[in-house]
Design a protein around this motif. Structure first.
Motif, short mmCIF file in Angstrom:
data_model
loop_
_atom_site.label_atom_id
_atom_site.label_comp_id
_atom_site.label_asym_id
_atom_site.label_seq_id
_atom_site.Cartn_x
_atom_site.Cartn_y
_atom_site.Cartn_z
N ARG A 142 -4.01 14.68 -4.67
CA ARG A 142 -4.02 14.62 -3.21
C ARG A 142 -2.60 14.69 -2.64
NH1 ARG A 142 -8.12 15.23 0.14
NH2 ARG A 142 -7.58 14.43 2.14
N GLU A 143 -1.66 14.02 -3.30
CA GLU A 143 -0.28 13.98 -2.82
C GLU A 143 0.52 15.22 -3.20
OE1 GLU A 143 1.80 10.36 -3.67
OE2 GLU A 143 0.26 9.13 -2.73
N ALA A 198 -8.59 6.85 -10.53
CA ALA A 198 -8.15 7.07 -9.15
C ALA A 198 -6.74 7.66 -9.10
CB ALA A 198 -8.20 5.77 -8.36
N LEU A 199 -5.92 7.39 -10.11
CA LEU A 199 -4.57 7.94 -10.14
C LEU A 199 -4.60 9.47 -10.16
CD1 LEU A 199 -1.51 7.54 -10.27
CD2 LEU A 199 -1.73 7.33 -12.76
N TYR A 221 -13.75 5.84 -8.26
CA TYR A 221 -13.47 4.44 -8.04
C TYR A 221 -14.36 3.46 -8.81
CZ TYR A 221 -10.43 6.08 -4.35
OH TYR A 221 -9.43 6.71 -3.66
N TYR A 251 -6.85 11.45 -8.83
CA TYR A 251 -7.18 11.87 -7.47
C TYR A 251 -5.98 11.70 -6.55
CZ TYR A 251 -9.01 11.57 -2.75
OH TYR A 251 -9.19 11.74 -1.40
N GLN A 252 -5.33 10.54 -6.61
CA GLN A 252 -4.18 10.28 -5.73
C GLN A 252 -3.05 11.28 -6.00
OE1 GLN A 252 -3.81 6.21 -7.10
NE2 GLN A 252 -4.20 5.44 -5.03
N HIS A 253 -2.78 11.53 -7.27
CA HIS A 253 -1.72 12.48 -7.63
C HIS A 253 -2.03 13.87 -7.06
CE1 HIS A 253 1.09 14.84 -10.05
NE2 HIS A 253 0.05 15.58 -10.42
N LYS A 278 -11.39 13.70 1.63
CA LYS A 278 -10.67 12.44 1.47
C LYS A 278 -11.66 11.37 1.02
CE LYS A 278 -7.41 9.44 3.94
NZ LYS A 278 -7.25 8.60 2.81
N GLU A 295 0.81 -1.22 0.00
CA GLU A 295 0.00 0.00 0.00
C GLU A 295 0.85 1.28 0.00
OE1 GLU A 295 -0.15 -2.31 2.42
OE2 GLU A 295 0.08 -1.38 4.35
N ILE A 330 2.49 5.50 -6.38
CA ILE A 330 1.18 5.44 -7.05
C ILE A 330 1.31 5.29 -8.57
CG2 ILE A 330 -0.05 6.66 -5.23
CD1 ILE A 330 0.05 9.21 -6.97
#
Length: 153
Positions: free
Chosen positions: A67-68, A60-61, A145, A63-65, A79, A4, A8
Motif C-alpha cells: 500500500r505504501e 498485515a505487513l 488481519y 499489505y501495508q508495504h 483500503k 500509529e 511499519i
C-alpha cells in the motif's frame, strides 16, 4: 511521533519481540540494512518484506508495504481496515445476503448470459460490481488481519 505513525517494519519487528540484531540475523540481512528500512532511509524489496512477513508472522505487513510502495496497489486493491473476525464474518454474511435478496446474483447472470454488457445494463452491472468489491474487501480483511490468528502452527 505518535505510535500509529511509526515505521511499519519497525512496528512489526517490535510487535514480534525481536531486537534489530536478532531480526537481521533471521532475515539474513545486515543490521545497517534493517536500520535503513526502519528509519525510512531505504524501502525494502518485496522479497525482504516477504521474509519479514514470515519471520514476524505478520500478514498485515505485506499489505501495508504494498500500500505504501505501490500506486498500482492503491488503485486496484481497496483500503482495508483492521477488524475482528466476528465483525468481518457478519459483514460478509450481510453483504452476500443483501446481494442475494436484491436479486443481484441472478441479474449478474442475466447480464453475463450473452457475454456483452450493453449500455442499458451498464449502470446495474457497476452497482453489482460495487457490492461484490465490498465482499472481496471483507474477504481480504479476513485474510490479512485474522487468518494468521487461526492457522495451525
Amino acid at each position: 511521533m505518535p505510535e500509529e505513525y511509526r515505521n511499519i517494519y519497525k512496528t512489526a519487528r517490535k510487535t514480534r519481540g525481536y531486537t534489530q540484531e536478532s531480526a537481521a540475523e533471521r532475515l539474513n540481512i545486515s543490521i545497517s540494512s534493517l536500520q535503513a528500512y526502519e528509519t525510512g532511509a531505504r524501502i525494502p524489496s518485496n522479497d525482504v518484506v516477504e521474509l519479514m512477513v514470515i519471520c514476524y508472522d505478520n500478514q498485515a505487513l505485506a499489505y501495508q508495504h504494498l500500500r505504501e510502495s505501490s500506486a498500482l496497489m492503491n488503485r486496484v486493491v481497496p483500503k482495508l481496515e483492521p477488524r475482528s473476525v466476528l465483525e468481518i464474518a457478519v459483514r460478509i454474511h450481510n453483504r452476500i445476503k443483501e446481494l442475494e435478496n436484491k436479486g443481484g446474483l441472478d441479474r449478474l447472470m442475466a447480464i453475463a448470459e450473452n457475454n456483452v454488457i450493453d449500455d442499458d445494463e451498464r449502470p446495474e452491472f457497476y452497482a453489482i460490481v460495487a457490492e461484490v468489491r465490498e465482499i472481496v474487501r471483507s474477504g481480504l480483511e479476513l485474510d490479512v488481519y485474522c487468518a494468521s490468528d487461526f492457522m495451525p502452527v
